[in-house]
Design a protein around this motif. Structure first.
Motif, short mmCIF file in Angstrom:
data_model
loop_
_atom_site.label_atom_id
_atom_site.label_comp_id
_atom_site.label_asym_id
_atom_site.label_seq_id
_atom_site.Cartn_x
_atom_site.Cartn_y
_atom_site.Cartn_z
N ALA A 37 0.84 -1.21 0.00
CA ALA A 37 0.00 0.00 0.00
C ALA A 37 0.87 1.26 0.00
O ALA A 37 0.47 2.29 -0.53
CB ALA A 37 -0.91 0.00 1.21
N ASN A 77 2.13 2.90 2.75
CA ASN A 77 2.00 3.82 3.90
C ASN A 77 3.31 3.88 4.67
O ASN A 77 4.04 2.89 4.75
CB ASN A 77 0.90 3.33 4.85
CG ASN A 77 -0.43 3.19 4.16
OD1 ASN A 77 -0.63 3.75 3.09
ND2 ASN A 77 -1.33 2.44 4.75
N ARG A 108 -6.57 5.91 10.19
CA ARG A 108 -6.58 4.52 10.65
C ARG A 108 -7.63 4.39 11.74
O ARG A 108 -7.53 5.04 12.77
CB ARG A 108 -5.22 4.10 11.22
CG ARG A 108 -4.19 3.84 10.17
CD ARG A 108 -2.91 3.25 10.74
NE ARG A 108 -1.88 3.29 9.71
CZ ARG A 108 -1.16 4.36 9.41
NH1 ARG A 108 -1.34 5.47 10.07
NH2 ARG A 108 -0.26 4.31 8.46
N TYR A 158 -6.98 0.81 7.52
CA TYR A 158 -6.47 2.13 7.13
C TYR A 158 -7.23 2.60 5.91
O TYR A 158 -7.74 1.79 5.13
CB TYR A 158 -4.95 2.10 6.87
CG TYR A 158 -4.48 1.12 5.83
CD1 TYR A 158 -4.00 -0.13 6.21
CD2 TYR A 158 -4.51 1.43 4.47
CE1 TYR A 158 -3.56 -1.04 5.25
CE2 TYR A 158 -4.07 0.52 3.51
CZ TYR A 158 -3.60 -0.72 3.91
OH TYR A 158 -3.16 -1.63 2.97
N TYR A 182 -7.52 -5.15 8.15
CA TYR A 182 -6.88 -6.31 8.78
C TYR A 182 -7.99 -7.10 9.45
O TYR A 182 -8.30 -6.87 10.61
CB TYR A 182 -5.80 -5.87 9.77
CG TYR A 182 -4.59 -5.32 9.08
CD1 TYR A 182 -3.64 -6.17 8.54
CD2 TYR A 182 -4.41 -3.95 8.94
CE1 TYR A 182 -2.52 -5.68 7.87
CE2 TYR A 182 -3.30 -3.45 8.26
CZ TYR A 182 -2.37 -4.32 7.74
OH TYR A 182 -1.28 -3.83 7.07
N THR A 219 6.36 -7.20 7.42
CA THR A 219 4.94 -6.98 7.08
C THR A 219 4.70 -5.50 6.78
O THR A 219 3.76 -5.17 6.07
CB THR A 219 4.01 -7.42 8.21
OG1 THR A 219 4.40 -6.76 9.38
CG2 THR A 219 4.09 -8.88 8.45
N PHE A 220 5.52 -4.63 7.31
CA PHE A 220 5.45 -3.18 7.04
C PHE A 220 6.76 -2.76 6.37
O PHE A 220 7.47 -1.88 6.84
CB PHE A 220 5.24 -2.40 8.34
CG PHE A 220 3.83 -2.40 8.86
CD1 PHE A 220 2.97 -3.45 8.63
CD2 PHE A 220 3.35 -1.32 9.59
CE1 PHE A 220 1.66 -3.45 9.11
CE2 PHE A 220 2.04 -1.30 10.08
CZ PHE A 220 1.20 -2.37 9.85
N TYR A 236 -3.70 -3.97 14.79
CA TYR A 236 -3.73 -2.68 15.50
C TYR A 236 -4.17 -2.83 16.96
O TYR A 236 -4.53 -1.85 17.60
CB TYR A 236 -4.70 -1.72 14.81
CG TYR A 236 -4.34 -1.34 13.39
CD1 TYR A 236 -3.10 -0.80 13.07
CD2 TYR A 236 -5.27 -1.48 12.37
CE1 TYR A 236 -2.79 -0.42 11.78
CE2 TYR A 236 -4.97 -1.09 11.07
CZ TYR A 236 -3.72 -0.56 10.77
OH TYR A 236 -3.41 -0.18 9.50
N1 LIG Z 1 1.21 -1.95 4.31
C1 LIG Z 1 0.44 -1.93 5.43
C2 LIG Z 1 0.33 -0.57 6.07
C3 LIG Z 1 -0.46 -0.61 7.29
C4 LIG Z 1 -0.66 0.72 7.92
O1 LIG Z 1 -0.40 1.73 7.30
O2 LIG Z 1 -1.08 0.79 9.06
#
Ligand SMILES: NCCCC(=O)O
Length: 814
Positions: free
Chosen positions: A51, A53, A257, A264, A277, A361-362, A416
């Motif tokens: 994504a 972010n 978020r 998000y 999620y 994962t991020f 989260y």
């Molecule tokens: N690629 C996942 C991003 C998740 C978030 O921005 O909280």
């Protein structure tokens, strides 16, 4: 291939954002003769469909450091490497639906301020002001992260690659690594186009990291603890109101978020990108009927909107504008997950000259910082920030594929979620059980997992609420409180017994062991029959680990260390000991009991043939309840006491006899309270590589005048000359319902002058205690500071440099 590189300092396997960032940062630090191998095109794994972010928010100090660094890097990278890219620092709004969530935000905001970021807490009205399209009537408030935003994942990866190439690094696309062979100097990395000899190799293979990890098994490696989740986000068609707002303001909307609902929502062009999620999530490539393909480059799965329908509906209610537009595209791609959702970044467990930088994962948010950390690990052997939260060695022998899938799904569905201090996540439990586990449970043990070992946190009585719901609080009050108090009082007034499976233990033996240890530890070794604490530093004099050292013979020692430190400390010991010294890991074969309290001698006397008059810090072989054991005269609870170490098969009889002798079972929560009252430090809270041994107040365990050199000696000598910057202190806090958690900020006249490293209630002293690190000029006893606990300020007074409980240690020497 004509100019195929046959030699490199480092070979990185995997060309996603993390691999490219590592290559870039290695060059920045002067290692510009490295090679990155990518089996397809750069970004082909997870990076291309991320994504994009880039949050800084985290409740982990080290992750926040890494993410903050990424935002700083990305803001300057385009100009630095002459590769313009789409990076929008829009800011983000994180919504809170509860008071507990607001408390979480307040804590993170304070950590952010400490790192120099202006993270703000917003009221619902303020949210509406900066985000006009949102419904706020049911919100408690929000957190505003001004540095958050989005970046084009492919562009940032290409920018890092360009920067790396410009400094001399090589990137071989469409050149899959096919295996590795260890050599005397390092590694040979094999490809179809030729072999590359290198000093270090990095597994940065994203969701293929487990496959690449298998190549390292013949050289001491393990199965990489990971699994793969399907993560979907959907893009809406253009929305005229968003276009009008953007044109009017000249900005993009802040990223939203809704963490309590679990998604998000970001402006994408003039529409939305919604990423849920979902709790009813889907793992992939986790069963024999769903094997991982050999190549999934640039591929996605078909969408599965049913799974995220509830969240989409909720998002439409929160931002009704969303409902005015249709879905234009759904992205459903693979994202790797480690069991705790954090990456694997650091030394590869058990394998020399090999590193992991995978299972992100991020990856976009953390990639920039991860490259910096990895380059430090490889070139310096140490990192600026303590990175234990990401260290691959935090997972040991219990993380089989079933565990990884259970935990990965739990973590994804709670991406989260708040992590409350008395809450234990239920998935993947009962991996490693003590030989007396059934008895502990039968006595009411409410269990927690420590390096996979189940230990009692506290002992419930019939009728106590042991549900997960009861733990959803940052406060100290709960069904456990009265029980912890009683457990501490039993230890104070009579005798308690704590079963402590999984204490990491190593036997070191062979000619030269003592001398090799003297060259590793900062202090001295005990005499035969005695024990002491030993500390190991890195070259900066910063604290790597603490171990209890029992000397059995001139050249035979048992080193005992925290459960979580098993592979971390095992690697340190194996790397430091010469070939003649045997290092055996005995963790699995033995169990430990702590028997402690003023009546401990009375409880043990009828059960043992050991000499219970032997003094503090002695140890001896003895029988207990007719079973062979080792008695160590020490107590982490700070009372008269012994640790009983015995083979697993012998422990049930010993435990039964001690309970029958009148000892009260106590748990880890009580132990944590008891040890803080004594100022005893805990590993990776109070004891971390963020601090030097001298800052940590451990001078009495450091011998700067001993003849042997040891890691950090020169740095500690220099620090001793110039004086420490910070100092370890104990504080008494006028706290309310919550004690100070790790990394609460300490203030003097409004300035941050330090941080807590642990906090809790002391039941023997009847006060809220914080241990922490304070700027030297504010560390004098009696100094009045303030500590911010979940957004509220409380008075915190620095205490004299002696334990709060039993300052002269008379009780434990009794
Ligand atoms: N690629 C996942 C991003 C998740 C978030 O921005 O909280």
């Amino acid at each position: 291939m004509a100019d195929f590189p046959t030699r490199a300092r480092v070979v990185i396997i995997g060309g996603g954002v993390v691999g490219c960032s590592a290559l870039y940062h290695l060059a920045k630090k002067g290692w510009a003769d490295c090679v990155l191998l990518e089996k397809n095109e750069l970004t082909a794994g997870s990076t291309w469909h991320a994504a994009g972010n880039v949050p800084t928010f985290s409740t982990s100090w080290s992750i926040m450091n890494m993410q903050r660094y990424s935002t700083e890097l990305y803001a300057r990278l385009g100009a630095e490497v002459d590769y313009p890219m789409n990076y929008h620092q829009t800011g983000s709004i994180r919504l809170a639906h509860s008071a507990e969530r607001m408390q979480e935000f307040a804590r993170a905001a304070a950590m952010g301020r400490y790192q120099g970021m202006d993270i703000k807490i917003l009221t619902p009205a303020e949210v509406k002001e900066i985000y006009p399209f949102i419904e706020t009537h049911d919100l408690a408030g929000a957190l505003f992260d001004p540095h958050d935003g989005d970046i084009d994942p492919a562009q940032v990866t290409q920018a890092l690659a360009k920067g790396a190439r410009d400094m001399g690094q090589r990137i071989l696309r469409f050149c899959p690594a096919t295996g590795v062979t260890q050599t005397a100097e390092g590694w040979m990395v094999h490809t179809d186009k030729g072999d590359i000899a290198c000093d270090y190799v990095v597994n940065a293979a994203g969701y293929y990291a487990q496959r690449v990890g298998e190549w390292f098994k013949p050289y001491g490696g393990r199965t990489v603890p990971m699994m793969v989740m399907s993560h979907q986000y959907l893009l809406t068609k253009e929305i005229p109101e968003i276009e009008a707002w953007s044109q009017k303001t000249g900005r993009k909307l802040p990223l939203l978020r809704d963490v309590d609902v679990s998604y998000y929502l970001r402006q994408e062009k003039h529409g939305y990108n919604l990423g849920p999620y979902e709790p009813n999530c889907r793992a992939h490539w986790a069963t024999p009927d769903d094997p991982m393909p050999d190549d999934f480059s640039f591929q996605l799965w078909s969408d599965d909107l049913d799974r995220i329908e509830d969240i989409v509906t909720d998002a439409m209610a929160r931002v009704p504008l969303m409902a005015t537009s249709g879905v234009s595209r759904v992205i459903n791609g693979p994202i790797p997950y480690a069991p705790d959702g954090l990456p694997l970044l650091g030394p590869m467990p058990g394998v020399r000259q090999a590193f992991e930088a995978c299972v992100f994962t991020f990856g976009i948010a953390q990639g920039g910082g991860a490259g910096k950390v990895l380059a430090e690990w490889i070139i310096d052997g140490q990192t600026e920030w303590d990175m234990w939260s990401c260290d691959p060695r935090r997972f040991t022998d219990y993380t089989d594929p079933d565990y990884c899938v259970q935990k990965g799904m739990e973590t994804y569905g709670h991406e989260y979620a708040m992590h409350f201090p008395h809450h234990e996540w239920p998935a993947g439990r009962d991996r490693k059980l003590s030989p007396v586990h059934a008895v502990v449970k039968a006595n009411g043990g409410v269990m927690g997992a420590y390096n996979g070992w189940e230990r009692a946190n506290w002992f419930a009585k019939p009728g106590d609420d042991t549900s997960e719901e009861a733990t959803q609080t940052w406060g100290r009050a709960g069904p456990w409180q009265v029980r912890i108090r009683a457990e501490c009082e039993a230890v104070r007034d009579h005798c308690g017994v704590l079963d402590l499976p999984g204490f990491s233990r190593f036997r070191l033996s062979g000619v030269g062991t003592a001398e090799a240890l003297r060259g590793l530890i900062a202090g001295g070794l005990p005499k035969v029959g005695r024990m002491n604490l030993v500390y190991i530093a890195d070259r900066r004099g910063r604290l790597l680990t603490e171990m209890s050292c029992l000397r059995l013979d001139a050249d035979e020692f048992i080193l005992i260390t925290a459960a979580a430190a098993q592979w971390h400390d095992g690697d340190i010991l194996r790397a430091a000991m010469p070939a003649d010294v045997r290092v055996e890991d005995l963790t699995r074969t033995r169990d430990t009991l702590i028997v402690t309290g003023p009546k401990a001698r009375q409880v043990l006397t009828p059960l043992t043939d050991g000499d219970l008059s032997l003094g503090w810090l002695t140890h001896q072989a003895a029988t207990v309840a007719g079973r062979p054991a080792h008695l160590v005269r020490v107590s982490f609870a700070g009372e008269l006491g012994w640790e009983i170490h015995a083979l697993n098969a012998d422990m049930p009889d010993i435990y039964a006899a001690i309970l029958a002798g009148g000892a009260t079972p106590f748990g880890m929560y009580a132990l944590n309270s008891l040890r803080m009252e004594k100022g005893y430090r805990a590993w990776k809270g109070d004891l971390s590589t963020d601090y030097s041994l001298l800052e940590a107040g451990l001078e009495r365990f450091v011998k700067l005048d001993k003849p042997q050199d040891f890691p950090g000696k020169a740095a500690l000598q220099a620090e001793a000359q110039r004086g420490v910057a910070k100092r370890f202190v104990t504080l008494i806090v006028d706290a309310a319902e919550a004690d100070a958690p790790y990394m609460s900020c300490l203030y003097k006249d409004g300035d941050i002058v330090g941080e807590t490293t642990s906090g809790g209630w002391g039941y023997r002293v009847g006060a809220s205690i914080a241990l922490g690190m304070v700027r030297r000029d504010h560390a004098q006893p009696g100094t009045e500071l303030e500590v911010e606990i979940y957004g509220q300020m409380y008075r915190a007074v620095v205490q004299p440099d002696q334990p709060l409980w039993d300052p002269k240690n008379e009780r434990l020497r009794a």
